[in-house]
Design a protein around this motif. Structure first.
Motif, PDB file in Angstrom:
ATOM      1  N   ALA A  77      29.954 -29.803  -0.708  1.00 40.57           N
ATOM      2  CA  ALA A  77      28.826 -30.670  -1.064  1.00 40.57           C
ATOM      3  C   ALA A  77      29.380 -32.063  -1.303  1.00 40.57           C
ATOM      4  O   ALA A  77      30.597 -32.307  -1.174  1.00 40.57           O
ATOM      5  CB  ALA A  77      28.110 -30.146  -2.307  1.00 40.57           C
ATOM      6  N   SER A  78      28.510 -32.955  -1.606  1.00 38.57           N
ATOM      7  CA  SER A  78      28.936 -34.294  -2.010  1.00 38.57           C
ATOM      8  C   SER A  78      28.489 -34.532  -3.459  1.00 38.57           C
ATOM      9  O   SER A  78      27.534 -33.917  -3.935  1.00 38.57           O
ATOM     10  CB  SER A  78      28.340 -35.362  -1.093  1.00 38.57           C
ATOM     11  N   MET A  79      29.204 -35.399  -4.159  1.00 40.02           N
ATOM     12  CA  MET A  79      28.835 -35.769  -5.518  1.00 40.02           C
ATOM     13  C   MET A  79      29.077 -37.258  -5.704  1.00 40.02           C
ATOM     14  O   MET A  79      29.810 -37.893  -4.922  1.00 40.02           O
ATOM     15  CB  MET A  79      29.623 -34.962  -6.550  1.00 40.02           C
ATOM     16  N   THR A  80      28.485 -37.818  -6.719  1.00 38.84           N
ATOM     17  CA  THR A  80      28.566 -39.246  -6.967  1.00 38.84           C
ATOM     18  C   THR A  80      29.586 -39.531  -8.061  1.00 38.84           C
ATOM     19  O   THR A  80      29.617 -38.843  -9.084  1.00 38.84           O
ATOM     20  CB  THR A  80      27.196 -39.796  -7.391  1.00 38.84           C
ATOM     21  N   LEU A  81      30.430 -40.527  -7.823  1.00 38.69           N
ATOM     22  CA  LEU A  81      31.367 -41.004  -8.836  1.00 38.69           C
ATOM     23  C   LEU A  81      30.888 -42.355  -9.388  1.00 38.69           C
ATOM     24  O   LEU A  81      30.440 -43.207  -8.609  1.00 38.69           O
ATOM     25  CB  LEU A  81      32.772 -41.156  -8.249  1.00 38.69           C
ATOM     26  N   PRO A  82      30.998 -42.555 -10.711  1.00 38.52           N
ATOM     27  CA  PRO A  82      31.369 -41.528 -11.689  1.00 38.52           C
ATOM     28  C   PRO A  82      30.218 -40.558 -11.907  1.00 38.52           C
ATOM     29  O   PRO A  82      29.051 -40.934 -11.778  1.00 38.52           O
ATOM     30  CB  PRO A  82      31.660 -42.342 -12.954  1.00 38.52           C
ATOM     31  N   GLY A  83      30.556 -39.325 -12.242  1.00 38.30           N
ATOM     32  CA  GLY A  83      29.523 -38.322 -12.427  1.00 38.30           C
ATOM     33  C   GLY A  83      30.129 -36.962 -12.699  1.00 38.30           C
ATOM     34  O   GLY A  83      31.355 -36.795 -12.749  1.00 38.30           O
ATOM     35  N   VAL A  84      29.274 -35.979 -12.872  1.00 39.15           N
ATOM     36  CA  VAL A  84      29.707 -34.607 -13.134  1.00 39.15           C
ATOM     37  C   VAL A  84      29.200 -33.721 -12.008  1.00 39.15           C
ATOM     38  O   VAL A  84      28.206 -34.029 -11.345  1.00 39.15           O
ATOM     39  CB  VAL A  84      29.184 -34.120 -14.497  1.00 39.15           C
ATOM     40  N   TRP A  85      29.909 -32.618 -11.815  1.00 42.42           N
ATOM     41  CA  TRP A  85      29.496 -31.713 -10.747  1.00 42.42           C
ATOM     42  C   TRP A  85      28.514 -30.641 -11.241  1.00 42.42           C
ATOM     43  O   TRP A  85      28.116 -29.758 -10.464  1.00 42.42           O
ATOM     44  CB  TRP A  85      30.701 -31.063 -10.073  1.00 42.42           C
ATOM     45  N   ASP A  86      28.118 -30.722 -12.477  1.00 45.75           N
ATOM     46  CA  ASP A  86      27.229 -29.691 -13.027  1.00 45.75           C
ATOM     47  C   ASP A  86      25.941 -29.562 -12.227  1.00 45.75           C
ATOM     48  O   ASP A  86      25.398 -28.455 -12.067  1.00 45.75           O
ATOM     49  CB  ASP A  86      26.863 -30.026 -14.483  1.00 45.75           C
ATOM     50  N   ASN A  87      25.424 -30.691 -11.744  1.00 48.61           N
ATOM     51  CA  ASN A  87      24.130 -30.690 -11.066  1.00 48.61           C
ATOM     52  C   ASN A  87      24.241 -30.579  -9.548  1.00 48.61           C
ATOM     53  O   ASN A  87      23.236 -30.712  -8.847  1.00 48.61           O
ATOM     54  CB  ASN A  87      23.353 -31.958 -11.422  1.00 48.61           C
ATOM     55  N   VAL A  88      25.453 -30.378  -9.057  1.00 50.09           N
ATOM     56  CA  VAL A  88      25.624 -30.206  -7.610  1.00 50.09           C
ATOM     57  C   VAL A  88      25.039 -28.849  -7.198  1.00 50.09           C
ATOM     58  O   VAL A  88      25.312 -27.813  -7.835  1.00 50.09           O
ATOM     59  CB  VAL A  88      27.103 -30.296  -7.226  1.00 50.09           C
ATOM     60  N   VAL A  89      24.221 -28.866  -6.153  1.00 52.17           N
ATOM     61  CA  VAL A  89      23.561 -27.639  -5.673  1.00 52.17           C
ATOM     62  C   VAL A  89      24.390 -27.049  -4.532  1.00 52.17           C
ATOM     63  O   VAL A  89      24.730 -27.730  -3.557  1.00 52.17           O
ATOM     64  CB  VAL A  89      22.133 -27.925  -5.189  1.00 52.17           C
ATOM     65  N   LEU A  90      24.727 -25.776  -4.698  1.00 51.76           N
ATOM     66  CA  LEU A  90      25.495 -25.064  -3.679  1.00 51.76           C
ATOM     67  C   LEU A  90      24.862 -23.689  -3.513  1.00 51.76           C
ATOM     68  O   LEU A  90      24.728 -22.936  -4.490  1.00 51.76           O
ATOM     69  CB  LEU A  90      26.965 -24.932  -4.109  1.00 51.76           C
ATOM     70  N   ASN A  91      24.446 -23.392  -2.274  1.00 50.30           N
ATOM     71  CA  ASN A  91      23.763 -22.119  -1.996  1.00 50.30           C
ATOM     72  C   ASN A  91      22.524 -21.964  -2.889  1.00 50.30           C
ATOM     73  O   ASN A  91      22.297 -20.912  -3.512  1.00 50.30           O
ATOM     74  CB  ASN A  91      24.704 -20.929  -2.187  1.00 50.30           C
ATOM     75  N   ASP A  92      21.762 -23.036  -2.972  1.00 51.77           N
ATOM     76  CA  ASP A  92      20.491 -23.055  -3.694  1.00 51.77           C
ATOM     77  C   ASP A  92      20.614 -22.838  -5.198  1.00 51.77           C
ATOM     78  O   ASP A  92      19.653 -22.447  -5.865  1.00 51.77           O
ATOM     79  CB  ASP A  92      19.533 -21.996  -3.113  1.00 51.77           C
ATOM     80  N   SER A  93      21.788 -23.093  -5.750  1.00 48.44           N
ATOM     81  CA  SER A  93      21.948 -22.968  -7.211  1.00 48.44           C
ATOM     82  C   SER A  93      22.961 -24.001  -7.699  1.00 48.44           C
ATOM     83  O   SER A  93      23.816 -24.464  -6.930  1.00 48.44           O
ATOM     84  CB  SER A  93      22.402 -21.555  -7.594  1.00 48.44           C
ATOM     85  N   LEU A  94      22.841 -24.342  -8.976  1.00 50.95           N
ATOM     86  CA  LEU A  94      23.780 -25.285  -9.569  1.00 50.95           C
ATOM     87  C   LEU A  94      25.133 -24.620  -9.768  1.00 50.95           C
ATOM     88  O   LEU A  94      25.217 -23.458 -10.189  1.00 50.95           O
ATOM     89  CB  LEU A  94      23.245 -25.786 -10.921  1.00 50.95           C
ATOM     90  N   ILE A  95      26.190 -25.376  -9.509  1.00 48.11           N
ATOM     91  CA  ILE A  95      27.522 -24.775  -9.617  1.00 48.11           C
ATOM     92  C   ILE A  95      27.986 -24.692 -11.076  1.00 48.11           C
ATOM     93  O   ILE A  95      28.912 -23.926 -11.393  1.00 48.11           O
ATOM     94  CB  ILE A  95      28.561 -25.549  -8.783  1.00 48.11           C
ATOM     95  N   GLY A  96      27.372 -25.463 -11.981  1.00 49.50           N
ATOM     96  CA  GLY A  96      27.733 -25.399 -13.392  1.00 49.50           C
ATOM     97  C   GLY A  96      28.954 -26.235 -13.719  1.00 49.50           C
ATOM     98  O   GLY A  96      29.547 -26.908 -12.864  1.00 49.50           O
ATOM     99  N   ALA A  97      29.335 -26.180 -15.009  1.00 49.49           N
ATOM    100  CA  ALA A  97      30.427 -27.036 -15.479  1.00 49.49           C
ATOM    101  C   ALA A  97      31.789 -26.416 -15.261  1.00 49.49           C
ATOM    102  O   ALA A  97      32.764 -27.106 -14.944  1.00 49.49           O
ATOM    103  CB  ALA A  97      30.235 -27.350 -16.965  1.00 49.49           C
ATOM    104  N   SER A  98      31.918 -25.108 -15.451  1.00 49.28           N
ATOM    105  CA  SER A  98      33.219 -24.454 -15.367  1.00 49.28           C
ATOM    106  C   SER A  98      33.579 -24.166 -13.914  1.00 49.28           C
ATOM    107  O   SER A  98      32.744 -23.719 -13.120  1.00 49.28           O
ATOM    108  CB  SER A  98      33.210 -23.143 -16.152  1.00 49.28           C
ATOM    109  N   GLY A  99      34.844 -24.430 -13.605  1.00 50.13           N
ATOM    110  CA  GLY A  99      35.326 -24.145 -12.267  1.00 50.13           C
ATOM    111  C   GLY A  99      36.407 -25.116 -11.862  1.00 50.13           C
ATOM    112  O   GLY A  99      36.968 -25.850 -12.693  1.00 50.13           O
TER     113      GLY A  99
END
Length: 699
Positions: A77-99
């Motif tokens: 996926a793509s994400m915006t800097l600066p930012g967090v990946w918590d709201n990145v959608v992968l396979n129709d769901s949020l990936i969350g903070a941990s990982g």
């Protein structure tokens, strides 16, 4: 209206202060610096410049990829800097903070610029490695695919790098198994080495300024807490000092000049615990400060709720791992925003009650509200490039200090006004109770109490107008009152000038105490008599005949009465004797009668007066008798009947005192032949003819 205007002026003054303060911290937003995932630095060959990484980058979730693997890999996926990946959608769901994952973008630069580059990373990751193509440039902690093998370390990093070719890949392997948010949510800077180093120094100076400012405020309010005695003011200072101390700890554990740099051996876990502990406690201390400042409009129930929530979360932050207590951050941030809305309502209610300090609360809370809201949004990639809460903490401390300074100014002004009013009251009080009275008792008006007393040998004088009845026969009450007042205004300064102070006024009579030397009483009395015998007096004043009696002896000076009404007084046989001597001036038509104790206790080398004995004055119930003398004057060049008849008069007094009234009568008659208007001789003569009736006896 005037009070509302004062509050408005306070508000505008505080806003002007903040506007002046904001000049030193220009904050700018940046347009996107990434274009199709590429940061173009080719324009920096002829000038030093650093650029923030703003825009979309590629995210490879759950993969740590090398430079060569990235050539063929497809981004998750793509994400915006600066930012967090918590709201990145992968396979129709949020990936969350941990990982964990890989973030990649490219840098393009001219041949010169690509040899002199640097990157500045703020402490925003749990752990990471940064590569330029295949070269490891910087590492923070040890990012791994599993939590138990990952070593977290959130530290600011500054690193130089260079590359060959037109572009280079900036690759970051990032893990997060401890925070409630994952990814680089603060700004990364890339650019010319000098510019990036300068940017890092700016960050350090900025953080150092904030740390120093907050620490100074914290110490100042702690000192205020220990120095002042008023309980409520002490607690207000304490709560604000605790609030700023939490801001200090928070900034120390999150800034580029953080505890990692100041104390390199501090464990990451301890720093994180302190970071979250300060985060949960700061709102509690601030609201305790607000609640105490505006108790009349602040709810105790809300205070209890805030205390309960903050203390519970603080306990959780100390006792549980970071991954657990960090989950409470977002709900607590919402709780803080709601609390600040409530505090704004408090400031409005306080304003309606004409509370001057409500403007300070309103401004401080609005600043914090905007800053907290901004920093929450910044965590999701929105807002400015720097967090505002530390700056807001300094700003609120400045506003509060401004209020304290302004309040101190008003207090000093009010203190001066109170001092002037108190001085006026004391001056008025001293007209009723002389300051010498308190000095003799060794007390102040505030500490005096009923029953306070001293025994002291002093001179006491009574003075009045002997012929007041004849002078005021045709006067009305108001005219008579004015006449007596004018007389007392004439004699009082003379008594004061010679060390006497007025104990009390009794009609047209005045009672004066001379605590130092008995001759002071004589000198004052002689000056008064000289004044009223002066040829320069007006016709009305020349008619006044003054009568003064003076005695010197032990007397008790103190306070009598009750707690509701007390009065100063002087009591004792010496006082009674002096009062009786003054009354004898009416009977004997004498200006001044004094006791031998006065004459023997003082020095009168330079005084010109004549005296004759009037015998011994007896006080009922006392064995001691007091010999008294009449003081009279002889005008130069004129005959004095009293002086000429003095020998016969004093011999008559001796026979009278011995009870030989016949012999005394003959001598009094001789004296009256010389001085036919001698009232004293006539009084004693009459007493002799009636078997020696006592005329020198007093109660």
């Amino acid at each position: 209206m005037s009070e509302n205007r004062s509050i408005w002026e306070e508000t505008m003054s505080a806003l002007r202060l903040l506007l002046l303060f904001s000049i030193f911290f220009p904050i700018s937003t940046f347009a996107s610096s990434l274009s199709s995932g590429v940061l173009d630095l080719s324009l920096m060959e002829n000038r030093d410049k650093s650029m923030p990484i703003l825009g979309e980058v590629s995210l490879y979730w759950k993969r740590f990829l090398t430079s060569s693997q990235l050539d063929t890999a497809t981004p998750s996926a793509s994400m915006t800097l600066p930012g967090v990946w918590d709201n990145v959608v992968l396979n129709d769901s949020l990936i969350g903070a941990s990982g964990y994952g890989t973030i990649m973008f490219r840098v393009a630069a001219s041949p010169y610029a690509r040899q002199h580059l640097a990157i500045l990373l703020t402490p925003v990751f749990s752990s990471y490695r940064l590569y330029v193509d295949s070269t490891l440039v910087v590492k923070c902690g040890d990012p791994q695919r599993r939590p138990e093998s990952t070593i977290s370390a959130s530290k600011p990093k500054l690193a130089e790098f260079s590359f060959v070719g037109d572009t280079a890949k900036i690759i970051m392997h990032i893990t997060n198994f401890t925070n409630n948010q994952g990814g680089p949510w603060q700004t990364i800077y890339v650019g010319a080495k000098k510019a990036v180093f300068r940017q890092f120094q700016i960050h350090q100076l900025y953080d150092l300024f904030l740390l120093g400012g907050i620490l100074a405020f914290t110490l100042a309010y702690f000192f205020t807490f220990f120095m002042i005695k008023h309980d409520r003011s002490r607690m207000i200072s304490l709560w604000f000092a605790l609030y700023t101390s939490m801001l200090f700890i928070r900034l120390l554990t999150t800034s580029t000049h953080s505890a990692y740099i100041l104390i390199p051996v501090v464990p990451t876990s301890l720093v994180k615990h302190l970071e979250y502990l300060s985060f949960f406690l700061a709102p509690l201390f601030y609201h305790c400060y607000i609640h105490l400042l505006f108790e009349s409009v602040s709810s105790k129930r809300v205070m209890i709720l805030v205390r309960y929530v903050a203390l519970v979360l603080s306990g959780i932050s100390v006792l549980t791992p970071q991954i657990i207590h960090s989950q409470a951050v977002m709900p607590f941030q919402i709780f803080i925003l709601l609390l600040m809305v409530y505090q704004i309502i408090i400031s409005i209610l306080a304003y309606r009650q004409d509370e001057r300090k409500s403007a300070v609360l309103f401004i401080s809370t609005v600043i914090l509200f905007i800053s907290v809201g901004h920093d929450i949004a910044q965590g999701y990639g929105y807002g400015l490039t720097i967090p505002l809460i530390p700056l807001a903490g300094v700003a609120t401390a400045i506003v509060q200090t401004y209020y304290v300074a302004r309040n101190s100014h008003f207090m000093f002004v009010e203190r001066d006004h109170c001092a002037q009013r108190l001085s006026a009251v004391n001056d008025t009080l001293s007209c009723f109770v002389p300051n010498q009275f308190f000095s003799l008792l060794g007390k102040s008006p505030a500490t005096i109490e009923v029953g306070t007393q001293i025994r002291k040998r002093m001179a006491v004088a009574f003075c009045d107008i002997r012929n007041l009845t004849s002078l005021s026969a045709d006067m009305g009450n108001e005219e008579k009152f004015g006449f007596v007042t004018a007389f007392l205004k004439e004699v009082t300064p003379i008594f004061s000038r010679h060390g006497g102070f007025i104990d009390k006024y009794i009609g047209d009579s005045v009672m004066v105490i001379f605590p130092e030397k008995p001759e002071d009483s004589m000198k004052a009395s002689l000056e008064i008599l000289s004044h009223f015998h002066s040829p320069d007096l007006s016709q009305d004043c020349a008619k006044i005949r003054v009568g003064i009696g003076i005695h010197y002896g032990i007397m008790t000076l103190g306070v009598i009465g009750a707690d509701e009404r007390m009065e100063n007084t002087v009591i004792g046989d010496a006082v009674n004797t002096a009062s009786r001597m003054q009354s004898l001036t009416h009977k004997f038509d004498a200006d001044l009668i004094v006791s031998n104790e006065v004459l023997s206790g003082g020095r009168f080398e330079n005084e010109t007066f004549h005296l004759r004995s009037l015998g011994a004055l007896a006080v009922k119930g006392k064995r001691e008798r007091t010999t008294i003398q009449e003081i009279f004057f002889v005008t130069d060049g004129q005959n004095s009947p009293k002086l000429e008849s003095r020998n016969s008069f004093e011999q008559a007094i001796v026979f009278y005192e011995a009870g030989q009234y016949a012999q005394a009568e003959q001598l009094f008659l001789q004296a009256l032949q010389v001085s036919p208007n001698d009232a004293a001789a006539n009084a004693f003569l009459d007493s002799c003819r009636h078997g020696g009736t006592q005329i020198l006896t007093t109660k």
